[in-house]
Write a protein that holds these residues in place. Structure first.
Motif, PDB file in Angstrom:
ATOM      1  N   ARG A   1      -1.851   7.158  -4.838  1.00 16.73           N
ATOM      2  CA  ARG A   1      -2.791   6.500  -3.946  1.00 16.73           C
ATOM      3  C   ARG A   1      -4.165   6.848  -4.496  1.00 16.73           C
ATOM      4  O   ARG A   1      -4.481   8.032  -4.647  1.00 16.73           O
TER       5      ARG A   1
ATOM      6  N   ASP B   1      -2.686  -0.093  -4.574  1.00 16.56           N
ATOM      7  CA  ASP B   1      -2.772   1.372  -4.603  1.00 16.56           C
ATOM      8  C   ASP B   1      -4.213   1.857  -4.699  1.00 16.56           C
ATOM      9  O   ASP B   1      -4.467   3.055  -4.610  1.00 16.56           O
TER      10      ASP B   1
ATOM     11  N   GLN C   1       0.851  -1.172   0.000  1.00 18.35           N
ATOM     12  CA  GLN C   1       0.000   0.000   0.000  1.00 18.35           C
ATOM     13  C   GLN C   1       0.899   1.238   0.000  1.00 18.35           C
ATOM     14  O   GLN C   1       1.988   1.246   0.582  1.00 18.35           O
ATOM     15  N   ALA C   2       0.416   2.270  -0.695  1.00 19.56           N
ATOM     16  CA  ALA C   2       1.224   3.489  -0.797  1.00 19.56           C
ATOM     17  C   ALA C   2       1.223   4.221   0.545  1.00 19.56           C
ATOM     18  O   ALA C   2       0.313   4.081   1.347  1.00 19.56           O
TER      19      ALA C   2
END
Lengths: 426, 426
Positions: A32, A74, A2-3
């Motif tokens: 994101r 993302d 995940q960003a």
């Protein structure tokens, strides 16, 4: 992965063709992304009329949005209704009181049907934009035959067996064709008190011909094909009233219990949310990069954006146009993030128009080539199967069509949701 | 050829397994048959839980009743709700004020869920008898995950991620197994703020074991298989309360937003319509030929008839039992019309019990043979495909199962009908 929270945050509202294309094209762009939709599913609207007319099941043309992006760490999918935009505060406002901050916002919120100021008609003449619209029309269509079977008053029975489709664009033509096939070819052997072949199917169009976006020769062919199926094509005759028991066409009143609206659409309120200019259909004025005026951080794409083609005609509200705009905005965002010059202005490339009339005729207009009849029908069918998402749907739809073709039967003739299912209180 | 009006007129109420079998077996019997149902479709209830849990589409397990009898000119199908029986006047009373005279009447009106006198629980804990029930449960199930994804309060989030199935018969076991698979194997990769694998799935049973109609060894196996899937099996613990925000199990309160009722059924009001004795579940007392007492012209079959097997146990409320009763009454009616002696009394032949636990385990009890594991799962699957109506459904269901099996994905994960489709404001 995940960003991280300080990554550039893109919020996309609407998971239609434009929004999906955009998010797909931004894979690996280091953003994101939050994708908000008020439904949990992406809908393949071009085949929605086949759900309304009992050929396809709802799940054959709809896919959970989150599943489409499950591999994309993302992308966060949010089931929520957007109620406005706080452009200065850079926040999307949600109907439940929440808000979603953004660095860049793309509004891809689509369109609903428009009743030209006669919103009271919606009760009697539902349009066709959501799965619920489709099952509502399917229920009304099937219930009309059921009620006619039990009706003893000849005038009421005739009204129950009269079906009006208003608007002769592709959706109206496709609906009228299948309703006529249902009444005249499929259902008649199943009823004992009525002959469903005596049903009237009216296709009512204010303009001078059916399929106005097509060349005249294909409009003429489509009209002839509809009439061969038993559809009464009423041209140059605007509807002046719609009531529970009938429609008024010009000055003539026709008893009719089932009406479907395929005449007009209005954009979602994106322009109103942004306080920017809109055209008559409510579509937001945008610049050549699909930016809202004076708001480089806000894009508007798809059916809710007002755009002109190179030759001065409006970009049509169809899936390929929305997809091209989603792809264009993805390029603009990538360029900006990389500090590069944005690509040139958006240019719409028209790929063609397609429409079917019943289960063996169709018209295809590719500009350089016009086709009609069964070859056009096969091109139409293959193109639609191709554009469906995923192998499962392709096989399922192909099977439903194959079955309809060989058996002459429709597979989704269900009357559901007529009464409210018990609902829990909050 | 349609039969003449003075032909013996049989009215059948209910197009479930019993009613359909009866009408089928009376083909060519020279009767005039009217088949009344409040739905336009026959429903394959044994697979309804798969619609509720996003595996199958509604149209894969439902068929328009009129289509099933389109070749049968002796059969008239009527979509109508029955509100009572005027047994002396030999008329079925309809909810819309109409009436349907009969010479012979068969009531095959089935059962609904029963809340043991706590009808207020239905709002919070829907049962599973109709397509609408299934789409309601599907919507609540999927919405709970969506709401949990957006919820910030840990206790509320935990309640949203707690799913309770009440009653551990085959339906409860099957529901709990698939809900656990959805949460723990399928959905977890699609959410960003919650880990759906932390969801709790409770199977709550007042009795001492799951699947009480099966041998103890298979109950034990089913419980172990459920626990392997992550289901918490709570035995010997009746539910004492169900509210919007939770359930009370014995004296323990558990926060829980999604509850499904699979605990009890009550017969439709056929006994009340006839003013005859009923058992505790409301099932009408009938004689050995399934005749209502003192009414040789009225039969009651299926889930709404109270019958005992040869060894003194109640005939179970399952499809094969209803079918056997429909077939028996068809024989009785044929014999009477021919002026022959009626066949001997109805004898129920139990063919076996089947239940699945998730997508790879099942239990099969044929009396002389007990099976478990994947071989039972295949027998279960093949049996259910075989009993579906028509080639189209068999292929469609087989394809949906095959796809679920190879992709690990469910194909009907749609949230629909939750609220009215958004209306456009003027």
């Amino acid at each position: 992965m995940q960003a991280s929270p300080d990554t550039h945050h893109l919020v996309v509202v609407g998971a239609g063709f434009g929004g999906l294309q955009l998010v797909r094209d931004l894979a690996g762009a280091g953003l994101r992304i939050t994708l908000i939709d008020q439904r949990n599913h992406h809908l393949f609207q071009p085949l929605l009329y086949q759900v309304a007319t009992t050929i396809l099941a709802t799940s054959e043309i709809a896919w959970p949005i989150r599943r489409l992006f499950r591999e994309r760490a993302d992308v966060t999918t949010l089931l929520a209704e957007v109620s406005g935009v706080d452009a200065d505060g850079k926040r999307v406002l949600l109907a439940d009181g929440g808000a979603q901050p953004y660095d860049t916002l793309v509004l891809a919120t689509g369109a609903r049907h428009s009743y030209f100021g006669r919103d009271e008609w919606e009760t009697f003449a539902p349009g066709l934009k959501t799965l619920e619209d489709a099952t509502t029309i399917r229920r009304r269509l099937l219930l009309a035959f059921e009620q006619a079977e039990r009706e003893t008053d000849p005038a009421t029975r005739q009204a129950l067996l009269t079906f009006a489709v208003i608007g002769a664009g592709p959706t109206g033509v496709e609906l009228a064709g299948i309703i006529a096939e249902l009444a005249k070819q499929i259902l008649w052997r199943e009823f004992r008190n009525i002959d469903t072949r005596e049903a009237r199917v009216l296709l009512i169009e204010a303009g001078a011909r059916v399929l106005p976006a097509f060349p005249v020769s294909l409009s003429d062919y489509a009209q002839a094909a509809l009439e061969k199926l038993g559809v009464e094509v009423l041209l140059g005759r605007p509807v002046s009233d719609i009531r529970a028991d009938g429609v008024t066409i010009g000055t003539e009143s026709v008893g009719c219990r089932t009406v479907v609206w395929a005449a007009g659409v209005a954009a979602s309120p994106a322009a109103a949310w942004l306080g920017i200019a809109a055209d008559r259909a409510g579509r937001a004025s945008v610049d050549a990069n699909l930016n809202a005026p004076g708001r480089p951080d806000i894009f508007v794409i798809g059916d809710t954006a007002a755009l002109m083609t190179a030759d001065g005609k409006p970009v049509p509200g169809i899936a390929p146009a929305a997809k091209q705009q989603g792809a264009h905005v993805a390029k603009v965002i990538r360029a900006r993030l990389a500090g590069k010059t944005a690509p040139g202005p958006f240019r719409y490339r028209h790929q063609g128009n397609l429409a079917t009339i019943g289960k063996s005729a169709a018209v295809v207009d590719l500009g350089w080539l016009q086709l009609r009849g069964w070859i056009a029908w096969w091109i139409w069918g293959i193109a639609h199967i191709f554009f469906l998402i995923g192998a499962r749907s392709r096989v399922a739809v192909a099977w439903s069509w194959f079955w309809t073709f060989i058996s002459g039967q429709h597979s989704a003739r269900l009357i559901t949701q007529g009464r409210k299912a018990p609902e829990r209180k909050p």
